[in-house]
Design a protein around this motif. Structure first.
Motif, PDB file in Angstrom:
ATOM      1  N   ASP A 147      40.647 -55.642 -71.018  1.00 41.57           N
ATOM      2  CA  ASP A 147      41.794 -54.696 -70.926  1.00 41.57           C
ATOM      3  C   ASP A 147      41.306 -53.412 -70.845  1.00 41.57           C
ATOM      4  O   ASP A 147      40.233 -53.265 -71.659  1.00 41.57           O
ATOM      5  N   PRO A 148      41.807 -52.463 -70.005  1.00 41.20           N
ATOM      6  CA  PRO A 148      41.180 -50.996 -69.845  1.00 41.20           C
ATOM      7  C   PRO A 148      41.251 -50.319 -71.131  1.00 41.20           C
ATOM      8  O   PRO A 148      40.400 -49.297 -71.395  1.00 41.20           O
ATOM      9  N   ALA A 149      42.176 -50.733 -71.976  1.00 43.31           N
ATOM     10  CA  ALA A 149      42.378 -50.074 -73.503  1.00 43.31           C
ATOM     11  C   ALA A 149      40.912 -50.271 -73.989  1.00 43.31           C
ATOM     12  O   ALA A 149      40.484 -49.491 -74.882  1.00 43.31           O
ATOM     13  N   VAL A 154      36.144 -48.478 -76.735  1.00 42.87           N
ATOM     14  CA  VAL A 154      34.567 -48.798 -77.096  1.00 42.87           C
ATOM     15  C   VAL A 154      33.690 -47.582 -76.337  1.00 42.87           C
ATOM     16  O   VAL A 154      32.906 -47.119 -77.189  1.00 42.87           O
ATOM     17  N   SER A 155      34.122 -46.956 -75.249  1.00 46.42           N
ATOM     18  CA  SER A 155      33.470 -45.909 -74.795  1.00 46.42           C
ATOM     19  C   SER A 155      33.537 -44.773 -75.835  1.00 46.42           C
ATOM     20  O   SER A 155      32.557 -43.802 -75.986  1.00 46.42           O
ATOM     21  N   PHE A 156      34.912 -44.746 -76.206  1.00 43.28           N
ATOM     22  CA  PHE A 156      34.772 -43.317 -77.249  1.00 43.28           C
ATOM     23  C   PHE A 156      34.087 -43.770 -78.582  1.00 43.28           C
ATOM     24  O   PHE A 156      33.471 -42.813 -78.987  1.00 43.28           O
ATOM     25  N   ILE A 157      34.195 -45.044 -78.980  1.00 45.44           N
ATOM     26  CA  ILE A 157      33.275 -45.140 -80.158  1.00 45.44           C
ATOM     27  C   ILE A 157      31.969 -45.154 -79.829  1.00 45.44           C
ATOM     28  O   ILE A 157      31.010 -44.365 -80.816  1.00 45.44           O
ATOM     29  N   ASP A 158      31.372 -45.462 -78.879  1.00 43.16           N
ATOM     30  CA  ASP A 158      29.950 -45.276 -78.511  1.00 43.16           C
ATOM     31  C   ASP A 158      29.796 -43.968 -78.549  1.00 43.16           C
ATOM     32  O   ASP A 158      28.610 -43.282 -78.908  1.00 43.16           O
ATOM     33  N   ALA A 159      30.671 -43.141 -77.735  1.00 45.31           N
ATOM     34  CA  ALA A 159      30.242 -41.626 -77.670  1.00 45.31           C
ATOM     35  C   ALA A 159      30.074 -40.691 -78.985  1.00 45.31           C
ATOM     36  O   ALA A 159      29.473 -40.044 -79.436  1.00 45.31           O
ATOM     37  N   ARG A 160      31.054 -41.165 -79.678  1.00 48.33           N
ATOM     38  CA  ARG A 160      31.395 -40.763 -81.040  1.00 48.33           C
ATOM     39  C   ARG A 160      30.044 -41.095 -81.971  1.00 48.33           C
ATOM     40  O   ARG A 160      29.484 -40.224 -82.829  1.00 48.33           O
ATOM     41  N   GLN A 161      29.676 -42.346 -81.778  1.00 50.85           N
ATOM     42  CA  GLN A 161      28.337 -42.824 -82.833  1.00 50.85           C
ATOM     43  C   GLN A 161      27.100 -41.851 -82.319  1.00 50.85           C
ATOM     44  O   GLN A 161      26.321 -41.729 -83.081  1.00 50.85           O
ATOM     45  N   LEU A 185      45.179 -42.907 -76.765  1.00 54.55           N
ATOM     46  CA  LEU A 185      45.673 -43.792 -78.043  1.00 54.55           C
ATOM     47  C   LEU A 185      46.980 -44.820 -77.948  1.00 54.55           C
ATOM     48  O   LEU A 185      47.058 -45.832 -78.439  1.00 54.55           O
ATOM     49  N   PRO A 186      48.026 -44.436 -77.381  1.00 51.68           N
ATOM     50  CA  PRO A 186      49.131 -45.044 -77.126  1.00 51.68           C
ATOM     51  C   PRO A 186      48.861 -46.411 -76.324  1.00 51.68           C
ATOM     52  O   PRO A 186      49.398 -47.369 -76.525  1.00 51.68           O
ATOM     53  N   GLN A 187      47.842 -46.456 -75.343  1.00 52.35           N
ATOM     54  CA  GLN A 187      47.456 -47.455 -74.806  1.00 52.35           C
ATOM     55  C   GLN A 187      46.704 -48.513 -75.753  1.00 52.35           C
ATOM     56  O   GLN A 187      47.079 -49.683 -75.542  1.00 52.35           O
ATOM     57  N   PHE A 188      45.845 -47.818 -76.372  1.00 52.16           N
ATOM     58  CA  PHE A 188      45.115 -48.800 -77.392  1.00 52.16           C
ATOM     59  C   PHE A 188      46.146 -49.399 -78.499  1.00 52.16           C
ATOM     60  O   PHE A 188      45.868 -50.580 -78.984  1.00 52.16           O
ATOM     61  N   ALA A 189      47.005 -48.637 -79.137  1.00 52.28           N
ATOM     62  CA  ALA A 189      48.112 -49.081 -79.952  1.00 52.28           C
ATOM     63  C   ALA A 189      48.799 -50.179 -79.116  1.00 52.28           C
ATOM     64  O   ALA A 189      48.971 -51.211 -79.952  1.00 52.28           O
ATOM     65  N   GLU A 190      49.144 -50.279 -78.102  1.00 52.05           N
ATOM     66  CA  GLU A 190      49.786 -51.141 -77.298  1.00 52.05           C
ATOM     67  C   GLU A 190      49.003 -52.408 -77.168  1.00 52.05           C
ATOM     68  O   GLU A 190      49.611 -53.595 -77.432  1.00 52.05           O
ATOM     69  N   PHE A 191      47.549 -52.398 -76.965  1.00 51.45           N
ATOM     70  CA  PHE A 191      46.946 -53.470 -76.811  1.00 51.45           C
ATOM     71  C   PHE A 191      46.715 -54.224 -78.095  1.00 51.45           C
ATOM     72  O   PHE A 191      46.772 -55.417 -78.425  1.00 51.45           O
ATOM     73  N   LEU A 192      46.671 -53.415 -79.286  1.00 48.23           N
ATOM     74  CA  LEU A 192      46.344 -53.830 -80.542  1.00 48.23           C
ATOM     75  C   LEU A 192      47.763 -54.714 -81.093  1.00 48.23           C
ATOM     76  O   LEU A 192      47.658 -56.038 -81.459  1.00 48.23           O
ATOM     77  N   ARG A 193      48.986 -54.282 -80.679  1.00 46.78           N
ATOM     78  CA  ARG A 193      50.270 -54.909 -80.978  1.00 46.78           C
ATOM     79  C   ARG A 193      50.311 -56.346 -80.110  1.00 46.78           C
ATOM     80  O   ARG A 193      50.555 -57.223 -80.487  1.00 46.78           O
ATOM     81  N   LYS A 194      49.820 -55.965 -78.834  1.00 45.95           N
ATOM     82  CA  LYS A 194      49.632 -57.457 -78.000  1.00 45.95           C
ATOM     83  C   LYS A 194      48.825 -58.473 -78.526  1.00 45.95           C
ATOM     84  O   LYS A 194      48.927 -59.664 -78.438  1.00 45.95           O
ATOM     85  N   ASP A 237      39.133 -54.890 -86.104  1.00 48.50           N
ATOM     86  CA  ASP A 237      37.766 -54.411 -86.461  1.00 48.50           C
ATOM     87  C   ASP A 237      37.601 -53.101 -85.323  1.00 48.50           C
ATOM     88  O   ASP A 237      36.983 -52.107 -85.840  1.00 48.50           O
ATOM     89  N   LEU A 238      37.854 -53.192 -84.089  1.00 52.26           N
ATOM     90  CA  LEU A 238      37.924 -51.865 -83.213  1.00 52.26           C
ATOM     91  C   LEU A 238      38.809 -50.668 -84.064  1.00 52.26           C
ATOM     92  O   LEU A 238      38.383 -49.484 -84.039  1.00 52.26           O
ATOM     93  N   LEU A 239      39.885 -51.076 -84.336  1.00 51.55           N
ATOM     94  CA  LEU A 239      40.830 -50.208 -84.848  1.00 51.55           C
ATOM     95  C   LEU A 239      40.174 -49.580 -86.226  1.00 51.55           C
ATOM     96  O   LEU A 239      40.133 -48.730 -86.665  1.00 51.55           O
TER      97      LEU A 239
END
Length: 603
Positions: A340-342, A347-354, A366-375, A390-392
């Motif tokens: 899923d693109p979300a 993952v790119s965000f977590i990697d860049a932040r780390q 983030l709305p796209q990520f939230a929708e993925f989590l609910r699905k 764990d991603l959240l």
């Protein structure tokens, strides 16, 4: 409130006419953006800055975009904005990597649930993708920095009108001229009109008040002017201090207080009823009488007389789980769902932040990520659902992400939608949930406490009930020590947050909590304490870290609890003092902690 995006061209048209020649690609503007609502413009330059809408040194915006409506209370918005100051500092500004448009994007996502147009946020990368863009980067940054980080000009006394969506000055609205309500506590109110006196006394019907009758010709009165001012400051919101100069007061004041025949005279009121009257310029008598009045209005809790320094100095910083797992292996577990693109974006965000830190990790969608989590509740089987949680968990360590998910609900108040959906699902599985899912959920719950915006939701129904059920189920699980340890971490976060809210009522300058700041429901506190006492009674004789965490949580949960409430009934019925008294601490500090918590339970 309507939220607008003001878009400026820092190049004043030069980018459109010369970009093709210098960069080999066409760009329409060098964008600077800000968000505007309630007549105030918010932007990033020398840190996070504000001014009346439309009054920046950038002049007239080239475009005004309606972003949507927000129903979030202003105190929530300002609290989130305060947290962003850790990321958007003046020193961290970078024209290409960390700029005003990144700030507008993050802030807009929090306010209205969507970012600003992509052609604005992607412009720096568009420039850097050209050979000349890379070469000219230092020169462009040096040329733009004095403009982007210029100080905000001093505002004129009249508010500046914001611009309409067509870029013209709006004929309605503007920066509101707010007249703050006169502060009636924490300082002396000098009044002469009877209506003002009655208004102030009416405001003190839930606390206490004192009136100091003086006169400009009374020399002894001057001896208590400063002590009276000091007492007003020390008493904070507990008492309303009034001073009346009888030489200038309305005649109606003399009629209302006909018993006052000399100055200085003091009259006190307790919850709207007159209490004491005395005369004389004795500062010691004044202080003693005010202290008695405050004690009558706010009787001290019996726990406050107990000496519990070991308990009080325990760290109340939220326990969090910040370790980043191997992201590629984690995502691979999800199979096709992980494509899923979300997922790729987060993952790119977590990697860049780390690797580079929060300042060089722009927020993803983030709305796209939230929708993925609910699905993922339905697209992933229970034994793999822990991966999405764990991603959240990892992303919640970023204050911007935590703020978004805390206020991700419809209207000004409500339960955070995605977090509630995930926790309700796991709670519904109960003890039958796979071990990795239960452990990850507990770690996720702990990380929620890193954002102050989450705490009112976590201590209020329905989320509080779900949280306590997940916690108590894990606390009583004897098969998995790691679950119990993680549950105790969550118990410490809950009891600590609950304790902080409760202690606001007992601070030196106690003030009413915000409407959103409430303690856990009595029944949930009872359920939590019962589980903690069960842990303390079943652990082995040797003092363990588990016992210590349960003991600290118990201490915070009962300290200054309602003496007529269900919680005290429980600790009396279960002989909690006897249970705690049997614990044998290893060190001197451990033994002091046991003794202090036991002393609280004996009351």
């Amino acid at each position: 409130m309507e939220v607008q995006l003001y878009v400026y061209d820092l190049s004043k048209g030069l980018a459109r006419s010369m970009s093709q020649q210098f960069l080999g690609t066409q760009i329409d503007a060098v964008y600077h953006t800000s968000l505007v609502f309630d007549g105030i413009e918010y932007f990033y330059g020398q840190g996070i800055q504000t001014c009346a809408a439309g009054s920046t040194h950038h002049g007239k915006p080239m475009e005004v975009i309606r972003m949507g409506e927000t129903a979030l209370p202003m105190e929530i918005i300002l609290e989130y904005l305060e947290s962003l100051k850790e990321v958007y500092t003046a020193e961290a500004y970078d024209l290409f990597l960390h700029n005003c448009n990144n700030f507008s994007n993050d802030f807009a996502m929090f306010l209205v649930g969507k970012g600003i147009p992509e052609h604005i946020t992607s412009l720096p990368q568009t420039v850097l993708n050209t050979p000349f863009g890379q070469m000219l980067r230092p020169q462009i940054d040096a040329a733009m920095r004095p403009i982007t980080q210029a100080p905000v000009a001093q505002q004129a006394s009249a508010p500046t009108r914001p611009y309409g969506t067509n870029g013209t000055a709006s004929q309605t609205g503007g920066a509101p001229q707010l007249t703050p309500e006169a502060k009636i506590t924490g300082a002396v109110n000098n009044v002469t009109a009877l209506r003002d006196i009655e208004r102030l006394l009416q405001s003190a019907t839930d606390r206490c008040a004192i009136i100091f009758f003086t006169s400009s010709t009374c020399a002894p009165c001057k001896l208590v002017y400063q002590p009276y001012d000091d007492l007003a400051a020390e008493s904070g919101d507990k008492c309303v201090f009034i001073k009346i100069d009888l030489n200038y007061a309305e005649k109606a004041v003399g009629v209302r207080f006909s018993s006052v025949r000399a100055t200085p005279t003091f009259v006190t009121f307790l919850r709207g009823q007159q209490r004491d009257v005395w005369s004389g310029a004795d500062p010691n008598q004044l202080r003693n009488n005010v202290e008695l009045l405050l004690t009558a209005a706010f009787p001290p809790h019996p726990h406050l007389s107990r000496n519990v320094p070991t308990l009080i100095r325990q760290s109340q910083r939220p326990i969090s789980f910040t370790k980043v797992p191997p992201l590629e292996k984690l995502v691979a577990k999800m199979g096709d769902v992980g494509k899923d693109p979300a997922v790729s974006a987060i993952v790119s965000f977590i990697d860049a932040r780390q690797r580079f830190g929060a300042m060089e990790a722009p927020l993803t969608n983030l709305p796209q990520f939230a929708e993925f989590l609910r699905k993922s509740i339905t697209t992933l089987p229970p034994d793999l659902l822990f991966v999405s949680l764990d991603l959240l968990r990892v992303t919640l360590t970023d204050i911007r992400v935590a703020g978004f998910f805390a206020e991700e609900h419809a209207g000004a108040t409500g339960t955070p939608a995605t977090v509630a959906a995930l926790l309700n699902h796991v709670n519904g599985l109960g003890a039958s949930a796979p071990y990795p899912l239960r452990l990850t959920t507990l770690h996720l719950c702990c990380n929620l406490f890193n954002s102050s915006l989450f705490i009112p939701h976590l201590l209020s129904p329905p989320l509080s009930s779900t949280l306590v059920q997940i916690l108590t189920t894990a606390l009583l699980d004897e098969k998995h020590p790691a679950l119990r340890a993680s549950a105790l971490s969550l118990a410490m976060n809950i009891s600590s947050s609950n304790h902080k809210i409760r202690m606001k009522k007992h601070s030196a300058n106690a003030s009413p909590s915000l409407p959103s700041e409430v303690e856990l429901d009595d029944s949930e506190q009872v359920e939590l304490l019962a589980s903690l006492l069960e842990i303390l009674s079943t652990e082995g004789a040797e003092f363990s870290e588990t016992q210590k965490m349960a003991l600290i949580s118990t201490g915070w949960l009962v300290y200054c609890a309602d003496m007529d409430g269900e919680l005290r009934d429980l600790w009396k019925v279960m002989d909690a003092a006897g249970t705690v008294g049997k614990i044998q601490g290893k060190t001197g500090e451990d033994r002091l902690l046991v003794r202090e918590v036991k002393s609280l339970l004996e009351i």
